[in-house]
Write a protein that holds these residues in place. Structure first.
Motif, PDB file in Angstrom:
ATOM      1  N   ALA A  90       7.853  60.637   6.121  1.00 54.78           N
ATOM      2  CA  ALA A  90       7.335  61.278   5.208  1.00 54.78           C
ATOM      3  C   ALA A  90       5.985  60.756   4.664  1.00 54.78           C
ATOM      4  O   ALA A  90       5.085  61.316   4.193  1.00 54.78           O
ATOM      5  N   GLN A  91       5.968  59.189   4.347  1.00 55.48           N
ATOM      6  CA  GLN A  91       4.932  58.544   3.868  1.00 55.48           C
ATOM      7  C   GLN A  91       3.668  58.275   4.778  1.00 55.48           C
ATOM      8  O   GLN A  91       2.573  58.318   4.481  1.00 55.48           O
ATOM      9  N   ARG A  92       3.984  58.588   5.887  1.00 58.68           N
ATOM     10  CA  ARG A  92       3.044  58.752   6.915  1.00 58.68           C
ATOM     11  C   ARG A  92       1.994  59.920   6.848  1.00 58.68           C
ATOM     12  O   ARG A  92       0.857  60.253   6.762  1.00 58.68           O
ATOM     13  N   VAL A  93       2.828  61.010   6.409  1.00 62.91           N
ATOM     14  CA  VAL A  93       2.127  62.213   5.952  1.00 62.91           C
ATOM     15  C   VAL A  93       1.356  62.195   4.769  1.00 62.91           C
ATOM     16  O   VAL A  93       0.392  62.726   4.487  1.00 62.91           O
ATOM     17  N   ALA A  94       2.454  61.872   3.807  1.00 62.24           N
ATOM     18  CA  ALA A  94       2.083  61.838   2.307  1.00 62.24           C
ATOM     19  C   ALA A  94       2.540  60.405   1.574  1.00 62.24           C
ATOM     20  O   ALA A  94       3.522  60.303   1.314  1.00 62.24           O
ATOM     21  N   PRO A  95       1.417  59.534   1.499  1.00 62.52           N
ATOM     22  CA  PRO A  95       1.780  58.082   1.237  1.00 62.52           C
ATOM     23  C   PRO A  95       2.391  58.070  -0.136  1.00 62.52           C
ATOM     24  O   PRO A  95       3.245  57.297  -0.737  1.00 62.52           O
ATOM     25  N   ASP A  96       2.299  59.442  -1.110  1.00 63.13           N
ATOM     26  CA  ASP A  96       2.851  59.243  -2.330  1.00 63.13           C
ATOM     27  C   ASP A  96       4.444  59.888  -2.334  1.00 63.13           C
ATOM     28  O   ASP A  96       5.084  60.054  -3.501  1.00 63.13           O
ATOM     29  N   ALA A  97       4.857  60.087  -1.261  1.00 62.60           N
ATOM     30  CA  ALA A  97       6.180  60.929  -1.081  1.00 62.60           C
ATOM     31  C   ALA A  97       7.324  59.588  -1.592  1.00 62.60           C
ATOM     32  O   ALA A  97       7.258  58.508  -1.469  1.00 62.60           O
ATOM     33  N   ARG A  98       8.335  60.039  -2.087  1.00 63.92           N
ATOM     34  CA  ARG A  98       9.379  59.497  -2.770  1.00 63.92           C
ATOM     35  C   ARG A  98      10.898  59.984  -2.027  1.00 63.92           C
ATOM     36  O   ARG A  98      10.983  60.893  -1.832  1.00 63.92           O
ATOM     37  N   VAL A  99      11.476  58.834  -1.775  1.00 61.84           N
ATOM     38  CA  VAL A  99      12.730  58.827  -0.804  1.00 61.84           C
ATOM     39  C   VAL A  99      13.847  58.084  -1.723  1.00 61.84           C
ATOM     40  O   VAL A  99      13.585  57.010  -2.017  1.00 61.84           O
ATOM     41  N   VAL A 100      14.988  58.523  -1.804  1.00 60.60           N
ATOM     42  CA  VAL A 100      16.092  58.007  -2.249  1.00 60.60           C
ATOM     43  C   VAL A 100      17.115  57.994  -1.043  1.00 60.60           C
ATOM     44  O   VAL A 100      17.408  58.869  -0.455  1.00 60.60           O
ATOM     45  N   TYR A 101      17.784  56.972  -0.453  1.00 54.77           N
ATOM     46  CA  TYR A 101      18.697  56.738   0.580  1.00 54.77           C
ATOM     47  C   TYR A 101      20.100  56.509  -0.167  1.00 54.77           C
ATOM     48  O   TYR A 101      19.959  55.868  -1.234  1.00 54.77           O
ATOM     49  N   VAL A 102      20.952  57.043   0.079  1.00 48.88           N
ATOM     50  CA  VAL A 102      22.371  56.953  -0.295  1.00 48.88           C
ATOM     51  C   VAL A 102      23.397  56.605   1.008  1.00 48.88           C
ATOM     52  O   VAL A 102      23.200  57.222   2.022  1.00 48.88           O
ATOM     53  N   ASP A 103      24.070  55.497   0.779  1.00 43.99           N
ATOM     54  CA  ASP A 103      25.093  55.220   1.675  1.00 43.99           C
ATOM     55  C   ASP A 103      26.083  54.314   1.229  1.00 43.99           C
ATOM     56  O   ASP A 103      25.938  53.755  -0.024  1.00 43.99           O
TER      57      ASP A 103
END
Length: 260
Positions: A90-103
């Motif tokens: 995602a951040q390769r396309v849009a550096p400002d992308a936000r990601v939350v991982y859940v595990d």
């Protein structure tokens, strides 16, 4: 970290670590490699499923970031870090992308904290939570994600661990109901299919010896997770056939992408 280490059971094979072994990773133990090899004997193509699922993730995230302008991703059931994790694509396309991982796997969390570092412009967070704890996930993720804006909900190979069909459908529906219009669901699931009987044998072996146990569903049952959403072409298909760059062999891991 001491608390996390105490939760890691190396005496029994574990799904995330076997998945890691099949994709060429090193975050696994002899018990995982032994079980992984045994499952591969029962079903020689099983290792390719893990790779196909990872490639499906990459294509779906890239499409959503590039073509749909999605800048927020909620990835539940993250698994062990590998090449091209959600935030990296995602951040390769849009550096400002936000990601939350859940595990809720302690080994995944231990590695996520060390390895999953995002861009300065974007943000990457990690939650120790179970898929079934929907309210907890949404409340914690809201500290990073703006739920008034579209979010991509990533559920790759995770609802297979919810045995009860209706409970699994309800969990997905509750998560999607909390997201804004324009949000997307990306979901993959191991299937039972008459053309792939050896998969059933491999799953039966896993459920007898490994943890956590998993549930197969038919392609039609997997499609039901997308009810009420706009299913994008080519629909729910074997993961290797979802908008591939080059043709690939079908696998018993089906997936799809749909828009709210």
């Amino acid at each position: 970290m001491t608390d996390i280490a105490s939760r890691i059971d190396t005496s029994r094979p574990h799904t995330a670590r076997i998945w890691n072994y099949w994709t060429g990773g090193k975050d696994n133990y002899p018990v995982d490699r032994e079980a992984g090899d045994r499952i591969r004997q029962l079903h020689p193509g099983i290792g390719s499923y893990a790779k196909a699922d990872r490639l499906f993730l990459g294509r779906a995230v890239r499409y959503l970031a590039e073509e749909q302008g999605i800048r927020q991703f909620l990835d539940i059931g993250t698994g062990l870090p590998s090449a091209d994790n959600t935030h990296e694509v995602a951040q390769r396309v849009a550096p400002d992308a936000r990601v939350v991982y859940v595990d809720n796997d302690p080994l995944v969390l231990a590695h996520a904290r060390a390895l999953l570092v995002g861009t300065p412009e974007g943000r990457t967070d990690y939650l120790d939570a179970d898929l079934r704890n929907v309210d907890e996930i949404l409340a914690a993720a809201a500290k990073t994600l703006d739920f008034s804006q579209p979010v991509a909900l990533m559920l790759l190979g995770v609802v297979i661990f919810v045995e009860d069909d209706e409970e699994s459908y309800t969990l997905v529906r509750r998560l999607m109901d909390a997201l804004a219009p324009g949000s997307h669901l990306v979901l993959s699931h191991t299937v039972t299919h008459p053309d792939m009987p050896d998969v059933d044998e491999a799953v039966a072996f896993w459920n007898e010896h490994g943890t956590p146990k998993l549930t197969q569903r038919t392609p039609a049952a997997v499609t039901r997770y997308f009810d009420g959403l706009e299913l994008l072409d080519p629909g729910v298909v074997t993961c290797s056939a979802w908008r591939p760059e080059t043709p690939a062999e079908p696998v018993a891991m089906y997936g799809g992408v749909a828009r709210k």
